[in-house]
Design a protein around this motif. Structure first.
Motif, PDB file in Angstrom:
ATOM      1  N   CYS A   1     -15.577  -2.240   4.244  1.00 12.06           N
ATOM      2  CA  CYS A   1     -14.646  -1.083   4.520  1.00 12.06           C
ATOM      3  C   CYS A   1     -15.413  -0.426   5.808  1.00 12.06           C
ATOM      4  O   CYS A   1     -16.380   0.066   5.712  1.00 12.06           O
ATOM      5  CB  CYS A   1     -15.131   0.030   3.302  1.00 12.06           C
ATOM      6  SG  CYS A   1     -14.049   1.484   3.844  1.00 12.06           S
ATOM      7  N   PRO A   2     -14.397  -0.169   6.653  1.00 10.31           N
ATOM      8  CA  PRO A   2     -14.884   0.298   7.875  1.00 10.31           C
ATOM      9  C   PRO A   2     -15.170   1.946   7.750  1.00 10.31           C
ATOM     10  O   PRO A   2     -15.886   2.583   8.618  1.00 10.31           O
ATOM     11  CB  PRO A   2     -13.721   0.401   8.996  1.00 10.31           C
ATOM     12  CG  PRO A   2     -12.613   0.224   8.137  1.00 10.31           C
ATOM     13  CD  PRO A   2     -12.873  -0.519   6.823  1.00 10.31           C
ATOM     14  N   LYS A   3     -14.791   2.465   6.672  1.00 11.61           N
ATOM     15  CA  LYS A   3     -15.061   3.898   6.604  1.00 11.61           C
ATOM     16  C   LYS A   3     -16.101   4.039   5.455  1.00 11.61           C
ATOM     17  O   LYS A   3     -16.283   5.328   4.974  1.00 11.61           O
ATOM     18  CB  LYS A   3     -13.800   4.424   6.187  1.00 11.61           C
ATOM     19  CG  LYS A   3     -12.732   4.571   7.325  1.00 11.61           C
ATOM     20  CD  LYS A   3     -13.234   5.348   8.439  1.00 11.61           C
ATOM     21  CE  LYS A   3     -12.295   5.043   9.781  1.00 11.61           C
ATOM     22  NZ  LYS A   3     -13.122   5.656  10.945  1.00 11.61           N
TER      23      LYS A   3
ATOM     24  N   ILE B   1     -16.146   3.713   2.175  1.00 13.42           N
ATOM     25  CA  ILE B   1     -15.852   4.212   0.956  1.00 13.42           C
ATOM     26  C   ILE B   1     -16.728   3.566  -0.245  1.00 13.42           C
ATOM     27  O   ILE B   1     -16.780   2.154  -0.210  1.00 13.42           O
ATOM     28  CB  ILE B   1     -14.321   3.786   0.798  1.00 13.42           C
ATOM     29  CG1 ILE B   1     -13.520   4.419   1.810  1.00 13.42           C
ATOM     30  CG2 ILE B   1     -13.994   4.237  -0.596  1.00 13.42           C
ATOM     31  CD1 ILE B   1     -13.170   5.729   1.861  1.00 13.42           C
TER      32      ILE B   1
ATOM     33  N   PHE C   1       0.714  -1.123   0.047  1.00 11.15           N
ATOM     34  CA  PHE C   1      -0.084   0.119   0.051  1.00 11.15           C
ATOM     35  C   PHE C   1       0.868   1.082   0.051  1.00 11.15           C
ATOM     36  O   PHE C   1       0.546   2.083  -0.816  1.00 11.15           O
ATOM     37  CB  PHE C   1      -0.917   0.005   1.164  1.00 11.15           C
ATOM     38  CG  PHE C   1      -2.290  -0.546   1.159  1.00 11.15           C
ATOM     39  CD1 PHE C   1      -2.766  -1.297  -0.009  1.00 11.15           C
ATOM     40  CD2 PHE C   1      -3.370  -0.183   1.926  1.00 11.15           C
ATOM     41  CE1 PHE C   1      -3.692  -1.980  -0.352  1.00 11.15           C
ATOM     42  CE2 PHE C   1      -4.538  -0.831   1.909  1.00 11.15           C
ATOM     43  CZ  PHE C   1      -4.777  -1.805   0.698  1.00 11.15           C
TER      44      PHE C   1
ATOM     45  N   CYS D   1     -10.545   7.144   3.653  1.00 11.32           N
ATOM     46  CA  CYS D   1      -9.778   5.890   3.666  1.00 11.32           C
ATOM     47  C   CYS D   1      -8.615   5.808   4.718  1.00 11.32           C
ATOM     48  O   CYS D   1      -7.679   6.617   4.390  1.00 11.32           O
ATOM     49  CB  CYS D   1      -9.489   5.535   2.387  1.00 11.32           C
ATOM     50  SG  CYS D   1      -8.149   4.190   2.079  1.00 11.32           S
ATOM     51  N   ILE D   2      -8.507   4.749   5.405  1.00 13.14           N
ATOM     52  CA  ILE D   2      -7.584   4.802   6.444  1.00 13.14           C
ATOM     53  C   ILE D   2      -6.278   3.746   5.921  1.00 13.14           C
ATOM     54  O   ILE D   2      -5.280   3.551   6.863  1.00 13.14           O
ATOM     55  CB  ILE D   2      -7.923   4.316   7.992  1.00 13.14           C
ATOM     56  CG1 ILE D   2      -8.711   3.252   7.890  1.00 13.14           C
ATOM     57  CG2 ILE D   2      -8.661   5.825   8.315  1.00 13.14           C
ATOM     58  CD1 ILE D   2      -9.216   2.556   9.212  1.00 13.14           C
ATOM     59  N   GLY D   3      -6.713   3.101   4.898  1.00  9.03           N
ATOM     60  CA  GLY D   3      -5.288   2.159   4.317  1.00  9.03           C
ATOM     61  C   GLY D   3      -5.432   0.868   5.040  1.00  9.03           C
ATOM     62  O   GLY D   3      -4.271   0.368   5.342  1.00  9.03           O
ATOM     63  N   CYS D   4      -6.505   0.338   5.904  1.00  8.72           N
ATOM     64  CA  CYS D   4      -6.354  -0.639   6.566  1.00  8.72           C
ATOM     65  C   CYS D   4      -6.005  -2.050   5.707  1.00  8.72           C
ATOM     66  O   CYS D   4      -5.633  -2.917   6.200  1.00  8.72           O
ATOM     67  CB  CYS D   4      -7.638  -0.912   7.463  1.00  8.72           C
ATOM     68  SG  CYS D   4      -9.159  -0.881   6.556  1.00  8.72           S
ATOM     69  N   GLY D   5      -6.907  -2.086   4.632  1.00  4.40           N
ATOM     70  CA  GLY D   5      -6.732  -3.351   3.670  1.00  4.40           C
ATOM     71  C   GLY D   5      -7.749  -4.230   3.644  1.00  4.40           C
ATOM     72  O   GLY D   5      -8.024  -5.334   3.305  1.00  4.40           O
ATOM     73  N   ALA D   6      -9.057  -3.954   4.438  1.00  2.00           N
ATOM     74  CA  ALA D   6     -10.049  -4.712   4.628  1.00  2.00           C
ATOM     75  C   ALA D   6     -10.640  -4.940   3.356  1.00  2.00           C
ATOM     76  O   ALA D   6     -11.414  -6.094   2.964  1.00  2.00           O
ATOM     77  CB  ALA D   6     -11.108  -4.245   5.841  1.00  2.00           C
ATOM     78  N   CYS D   7     -10.724  -4.163   2.375  1.00  2.00           N
ATOM     79  CA  CYS D   7     -11.164  -4.298   0.975  1.00  2.00           C
ATOM     80  C   CYS D   7     -10.631  -5.303   0.182  1.00  2.00           C
ATOM     81  O   CYS D   7     -11.040  -6.050  -0.432  1.00  2.00           O
ATOM     82  CB  CYS D   7     -11.205  -2.695   0.403  1.00  2.00           C
ATOM     83  SG  CYS D   7      -9.210  -2.176   0.429  1.00  2.00           S
TER      84      CYS D   7
ATOM     85  N   LEU E   1     -10.453  -0.559  -4.070  1.00  2.30           N
ATOM     86  CA  LEU E   1     -11.112   0.402  -3.493  1.00  2.30           C
ATOM     87  C   LEU E   1     -10.102   1.583  -2.826  1.00  2.30           C
ATOM     88  O   LEU E   1     -10.318   2.695  -2.995  1.00  2.30           O
ATOM     89  CB  LEU E   1     -12.078  -0.317  -2.514  1.00  2.30           C
ATOM     90  CG  LEU E   1     -13.002   0.681  -1.865  1.00  2.30           C
ATOM     91  CD1 LEU E   1     -14.135   1.176  -2.754  1.00  2.30           C
ATOM     92  CD2 LEU E   1     -13.810   0.126  -0.689  1.00  2.30           C
ATOM     93  N   PHE E   2      -9.034   0.903  -2.338  1.00  2.12           N
ATOM     94  CA  PHE E   2      -7.842   1.601  -1.658  1.00  2.12           C
ATOM     95  C   PHE E   2      -7.489   2.456  -2.839  1.00  2.12           C
ATOM     96  O   PHE E   2      -7.331   3.890  -2.378  1.00  2.12           O
ATOM     97  CB  PHE E   2      -7.059   0.695  -1.020  1.00  2.12           C
ATOM     98  CG  PHE E   2      -5.784   1.410  -0.735  1.00  2.12           C
ATOM     99  CD1 PHE E   2      -5.604   2.251   0.428  1.00  2.12           C
ATOM    100  CD2 PHE E   2      -4.606   1.342  -1.612  1.00  2.12           C
ATOM    101  CE1 PHE E   2      -4.454   2.998   0.465  1.00  2.12           C
ATOM    102  CE2 PHE E   2      -3.352   1.933  -1.289  1.00  2.12           C
ATOM    103  CZ  PHE E   2      -3.353   2.705  -0.225  1.00  2.12           C
TER     104      PHE E   2
HETATM  105  S1  SF4 Z   1     -11.237  -1.133   3.526  1.00  4.63           S
HETATM  106 FE1  SF4 Z   1     -11.831   0.914   3.241  1.00  4.63          FE
HETATM  107  S2  SF4 Z   1     -10.534   2.448   4.590  1.00  4.63           S
HETATM  108 FE2  SF4 Z   1      -9.721   0.143   4.477  1.00  4.63          FE
HETATM  109  S3  SF4 Z   1      -8.197   0.685   2.987  1.00  4.63           S
HETATM  110 FE3  SF4 Z   1     -10.002  -0.461   1.934  1.00  4.63          FE
HETATM  111  S4  SF4 Z   1     -10.981   1.536   1.179  1.00  4.63           S
HETATM  112 FE4  SF4 Z   1      -9.615   2.291   2.769  1.00  4.63          FE
END
Ligand code: SF4
Ligand code: FES
Length: 256
Positions: free
Chosen positions: A231-233, A235, A127, A166-172, A183-184
Motif C-alpha cells: 500500500c503506498p499510503k 494503510i 471500487f 486510502c487513495i483507492g489505487c487497487g495495489a492492495c 484493505l480498501f
Molecule cells: S493499496 Fe492502500 S491506498 Fe491503494 S486502494 Fe489499497 S488500501 Fe487504498
C-alpha cells in the motif's frame, strides 16, 4: 552530478493488449539515456513520444494527479504493485530506483474484478460500486461547523484520518494472492465507523459494502498482509480486523 543525474539504459518488457477481449502479449523496448532524475511515468511519456514519432500506437496507462493523491497510476513494476520503493505511488517513483542495464517488466493489475481495458489500463469501477453501496454519510451537514463542535477522541480522529488516506489505487488487490479488496473496503468502512457522523448508516454500511465487495468477484482475505506491504499510503491491516468486527456487529443488530 549534473541536473540530469545519471543516465540509464533499460530494456522494458511491457504488456500490450488491444482490448478487453483480445489476448495480451509482452512487447520489448530498448531505451537509452534515461535520466535518474525523472519519474517512472515521465519515462513512459518519453517512450510514448518516440512511439508516436515512429507512427506506432502509444502505450495506454492511467494517471491523473502525478502527486500521489488520485490513485490512478496503477502498474506492476517487476512484479511489485507501484514498483520497488516503499510507500510510493508509481507517479512518485523515480528512475534512480533502477540500475543501468536492468530489464524492467511493466504490467497491469491482475484481478478478474479489474478487467484490462487496454495495455496497462484496467477498469476499477468495481471500487466505485463498493463506495456507492455505503461509503458515504447522508446526514445534512449544513454550513461548516466550528472544528470543535463535535468532540471526537484524539485517538479515533487519528485512526479515522489514517484510514481516510486510502487513495483507492487497487495495489492492495494486485498484491494479494486472493485478489482481495479487504484493505480498501475496510479503510473506507473504518474512516466512517470511527466518527460520530458515520453512525447513522453504520450497520447498513458494513453489510452492504462487504456484500458488494463479494459480488464484484474479489477474493477473501487470508491474512497474508501483502496488501499492507504494497500500500503506498501504508494503510494498516488493523482496518480489516475492524471491518470484520463491524460486519459481525451489523449481522447481530440488523433488523433486515
Ligand atoms: S493499496 Fe492502500 S491506498 Fe491503494 S486502494 Fe489499497 S488500501 Fe487504498
Ligand atoms: S497519478 Fe495520481 S496517485 Fe499517481
Amino acid at each position: 552530478m549534473s541536473s540530469q543525474g545519471k543516465l540509464l539504459n533499460l530494456t522494458l518488457k511491457i504488456w500490450r493488449q488491444k482490448s478487453r477481449t483480445e489476448k495480451g502479449y509482452i512487447e520489448t523496448h530498448e531505451m537509452s539515456g534515461i535520466s535518474t532524475e525523472i519519474s517512472f511515468l515521465e519515462m513512459l511519456d518519453t517512450l510514448n513520444d518516440q512511439l508516436e514519432r515512429a507512427g506506432s500506437a502509444p502505450i495506454v496507462f492511467d494517471h491523473d494527479c502525478r502527486e500521489g493523491i488520485c490513485g490512478m497510476c496503477s502498474l506492476y513494476i517487476n512484479g511489485q504493485p507501484h514498483g520497488p520503493a516503499k510507500a510510493t505511488t508509481t507517479c512518485q517513483l523515480h528512475m534512480r530506483e533502477f540500475k543501468d542495464g536492468e530489464t524492467v517488466f511493466i504490467e497491469p493489475w491482475r484481478s478478474s474484478a479489474f478487467p484490462v481495458v487496454r495495455d496497462l489500463m484496467v477498469d476499477r469501477s468495481s471500487f466505485d460500486r463498493i463506495i456507492q453501496s455505503g461509503g458515504y454519510t447522508s446526514i445534512k451537514t449544513g454550513s461548516a461547523p466550528d472544528a470543535h463542535a463535535t468532540p471526537i477522541p484524539k485517538e479515533d480522529a487519528d485512526l479515522a484520518m489514517d484510514a481516510a488516506t486510502c487513495i483507492g489505487c487497487g495495489a492492495c488487490v494486485a498484491a494479494c494472492k486472493n485478489a482481495s479488496a479487504s484493505l480498501f473496503t475496510s479503510a473506507k468502512i473504518s474512516q466512517l465507523a470511527l466518527l460520530p457522523q458515520g453512525q447513522v448508516e453504520r450497520t447498513d454500511r458494513a453489510l452492504n459494502m462487504v456484500a458488494q465487495m463479494d459480488e464484484e468477484g474479489f477474493g477473501h482475505c487470508t491474512n497474508e498482509s501483502e496488501c499492507e506491504a504494497a500500500c503506498p499510503k501504508e494503510i494498516s491491516v488493523e482496518n480489516i480486523a475492524r471491518m470484520n468486527r463491524e460486519y459481525l456487529r451489523a449481522s447481530v443488530v440488523s433488523r433486515k
